[in-house]
Design an enzyme around this catalytic site. Structure first.
Site, PDB file in Angstrom:
ATOM      1  N   CYS A  79      24.289  14.111 -28.865  1.00  0.00           N
ATOM      2  CA  CYS A  79      23.963  13.226 -27.743  1.00  0.00           C
ATOM      3  C   CYS A  79      24.929  13.485 -26.578  1.00  0.00           C
ATOM      4  O   CYS A  79      24.953  14.581 -26.038  1.00  0.00           O
ATOM      5  CB  CYS A  79      23.959  11.768 -28.197  1.00  0.00           C
ATOM      6  SG  CYS A  79      23.123  10.652 -27.030  1.00  0.00           S
ATOM      7  N   HIS A 186      19.776  12.184 -31.886  1.00  0.00           N
ATOM      8  CA  HIS A 186      20.700  11.799 -32.954  1.00  0.00           C
ATOM      9  C   HIS A 186      20.148  12.291 -34.292  1.00  0.00           C
ATOM     10  O   HIS A 186      19.255  11.656 -34.857  1.00  0.00           O
ATOM     11  CB  HIS A 186      20.867  10.277 -32.994  1.00  0.00           C
ATOM     12  CG  HIS A 186      21.639   9.732 -31.855  1.00  0.00           C
ATOM     13  ND1 HIS A 186      23.014   9.624 -31.868  1.00  0.00           N
ATOM     14  CD2 HIS A 186      21.240   9.269 -30.648  1.00  0.00           C
ATOM     15  CE1 HIS A 186      23.426   9.114 -30.719  1.00  0.00           C
ATOM     16  NE2 HIS A 186      22.367   8.890 -29.963  1.00  0.00           N
ATOM     17  N   GLU A 188      21.445  12.135 -37.150  1.00  0.00           N
ATOM     18  CA  GLU A 188      21.769  11.168 -38.206  1.00  0.00           C
ATOM     19  C   GLU A 188      20.813   9.978 -38.215  1.00  0.00           C
ATOM     20  O   GLU A 188      20.818   9.182 -39.153  1.00  0.00           O
ATOM     21  CB  GLU A 188      23.223  10.704 -38.058  1.00  0.00           C
ATOM     22  CG  GLU A 188      23.487   9.681 -36.970  1.00  0.00           C
ATOM     23  CD  GLU A 188      23.540  10.251 -35.562  1.00  0.00           C
ATOM     24  OE1 GLU A 188      23.830   9.466 -34.647  1.00  0.00           O
ATOM     25  OE2 GLU A 188      23.304  11.464 -35.376  1.00  0.00           O
TER      26      GLU A 188
END
Length: 211
Positions: A79, A186, A188
């Site tokens: 990001c 992102h 994750e």
């Protein structure tokens, strides 16, 4: 071991939990001496480019990151962390970045060519479109990943853009050159696709993926 760089502006919890799910050893640290022991680095980030670069420079982490990359250590920016890899950003005035990749960070216009407004920040799931092969994208599908951002990268170096997404403008979603990688989204928080990208990054660190 993966070193997560803590400079006070990162999504440390979600990144570390993703690595735990993948059973990868990691440390979270703001100390270059500790991070130097890591085989690969992750530079997360949420917030202002200008503030982030100020902190990275004041703490000596900017110098450390650049030296580590020059010595061959793999680096993944996430990001804001991806945006910091580039030359400069126009957010809150022109600010110099780490300069590891060629390009400038600019604001998503929020207005179409026809004058219609659309929402900024870009927040939600968008589809990846692959541009160039990379070990980071090995066995990854062109599915949807999760974005939260108001700025995006523009670059004249087409080879750097490994995958794009579209939000009225073409957004470099995955970038990479040499041992430097980045995702605007992102990973994750992006389900199986994101976890596979993190898994591939760990393989790169271990020397199982070609750079």
């Amino acid at each position: 071991m993966i070193g997560i760089i803590d400079y006070g502006m990162g999504n440390l919890y979600s990144v570390s939990k993703a690595l735990e799910r993948l059973r990868y050893e990691y440390i979270i640290s703001d100390d270059p001496k500790e991070l130097k022991n890591a085989k690969g680095l992750i530079l997360p980030g949420v917030g202002s480019f200008k503030d982030a670069m100020h902190i990275l420079r004041e703490t000596g982490l900017a110098k450390f990151v650049c030296e580590a990359v020059n010595e061959g250590t793999p680096l993944l920016g996430i990001c804001l962390g991806m945006q910091l890899l580039f030359d400069e950003s126009e957010e809150n005035g022109l600010t110099e970045g780490l300069g590891l990749l060629s390009g400038r960070v600019v604001r998503i216009p929020g207005v179409t060519a026809d004058g219609n407004r659309y929402k900024v920040p870009h927040m939600g799931w968008n589809r990846l479109v692959f541009r160039h092969p990379s070990p980071l994208l090995q066995n990854v599908e062109e599915g949807h990943v999760y974005f939260v951002h108001s700025y995006y990268v523009v670059t004249d170096d087409d080879d750097v853009v490994l995958a794009s997404s579209f939000y009225n403008v073409e957004v470099p979603a995955v970038v990479g050159k040499g041992n430097v990688y980045g995702t605007q989204f992102h990973p994750e928080k992006s389900g199986e696709i994101g976890m596979k990208i993190l898994q591939n990054y760990a393989s790169i660190i271990e020397g199982k993926g070609s750079m």
